[in-house]
Write an enzyme that holds these catalytic residues in place. Structure first.
Site, PDB file in Angstrom:
ATOM      1  N   CYS A 129      -0.436   1.686   7.208  1.00 52.26           N
ATOM      2  CA  CYS A 129      -0.906   1.931   5.843  1.00 52.26           C
ATOM      3  C   CYS A 129      -2.221   2.705   5.848  1.00 52.26           C
ATOM      4  O   CYS A 129      -2.413   3.619   5.041  1.00 52.26           O
ATOM      5  CB  CYS A 129      -1.059   0.620   5.092  1.00 52.26           C
ATOM      6  N   GLU A 153       0.826  -1.210   0.000  1.00 57.95           N
ATOM      7  CA  GLU A 153       0.000   0.000   0.000  1.00 57.95           C
ATOM      8  C   GLU A 153       0.859   1.259   0.000  1.00 57.95           C
ATOM      9  O   GLU A 153       0.591   2.208  -0.740  1.00 57.95           O
ATOM     10  CB  GLU A 153      -0.927   0.043   1.221  1.00 57.95           C
TER      11      GLU A 153
END
Length: 175
Positions: A94, A63
Site C-alpha cells: 500500500c 488503502e
C-alpha cells in the site's frame, strides 16, 4: 526558517472516525477491520474498507481500494493535495501505491511494528531518494480505538480457531 503548518487535530479526528466507520464495515463482513478515506479540499472523495476475502483479491486492502476510488473521483491518478486517512499503518504494498499516487499527506491510527511501511518497520513514504514522492505523515490519531478494533477482531478469530480445533478433536475421539 519557516514554521511548519498548523495541523487541525479536530479535523484529523473527524476524518479518522470516518475511516473507523469503514473499518467496522470490514469487521461486519469478516474482514480484517481496516478502513480508509481520502480527503480533498476538506471533502471526503473516497471511502473503502478491507475486502481481501470478499473479493478474493490479496491486493484489496482499504488503502488500495480508496486510492482507486479517489483517482476516479479526481479524474487523475495523481492525488496531489489529498490526505489519506487509514486506521492502520499501511503495509509495503500500500505504501508503494501511495507514493506513486502522490497524496500530500497520510494520517494513520495505529502503528504496525512488524509490517508497517510508514515508519513502523520501514518508511517508504519518506526519506527514500530513489522514489519520486514523499508524503507528510501523521500517526496515532485515534490510535487506541483503531488498535482495540484490530485486537478484538484477532482475539475473536483465535477463539473461533480454538473452538473449531476442539470440535474436530472431539469428533476424532468419537470414531
Amino acid at each position: 526558517m519557516e514554521e511548519p503548518p498548523i495541523i487541525d487535530i479536530q479535523s484529523d479526528e473527524y476524518y479518522m472516525r470516518q475511516a473507523l466507520r469503514e473499518a467496522w464495515k470490514a469487521r461486519a463482513a469478516g474482514e480484517v477491520p481496516v478502513g480508509a478515506v481520502m480527503v480533498h479540499e476538506a471533502r471526503i472523495i473516497a471511502r473503502a474498507w478491507n475486502q481481501v476475502e470478499t473479493l478474493k483479491d490479496a491486493t484489496a486492502h482499504a488503502e488500495m481500494l480508496c486510492l482507486t476510488a479517489a483517482q476516479n473521483a479526481i479524474g487523475d491518478w495523481r492525488l496531489e493535495g489529498c490526505t489519506l486517512y487509514v486506521t492502520k499503518e499501511p503495509c509495503p504494498m500500500c505504501a508503494g501505491a501511495i507514493v506513486h499516487c502522490r497524496p500530500t499527506r497520510v494520517v494513520y491510527g495505529c502503528a504496525d511494528a512488524k509490517a508497517g511501511a510508514a515508519g513502523g518497520w520501514i518508511n517508504l513514504l519518506q526519506s527514500n531518494p530513489p522514489l519520486n514522492h514523499a508524503c507528510d505523515i501523521s500517526h496515532g490519531v485515534l490510535g487506541d480505538e483503531c488498535l482495540e478494533l484490530l485486537q478484538e477482531f484477532f482475539r475473536e478469530a483465535r477463539g473461533k480457531k480454538k473452538e473449531i480445533a476442539k470440535r474436530e478433536y472431539r469428533f476424532d475421539d468419537d470414531s
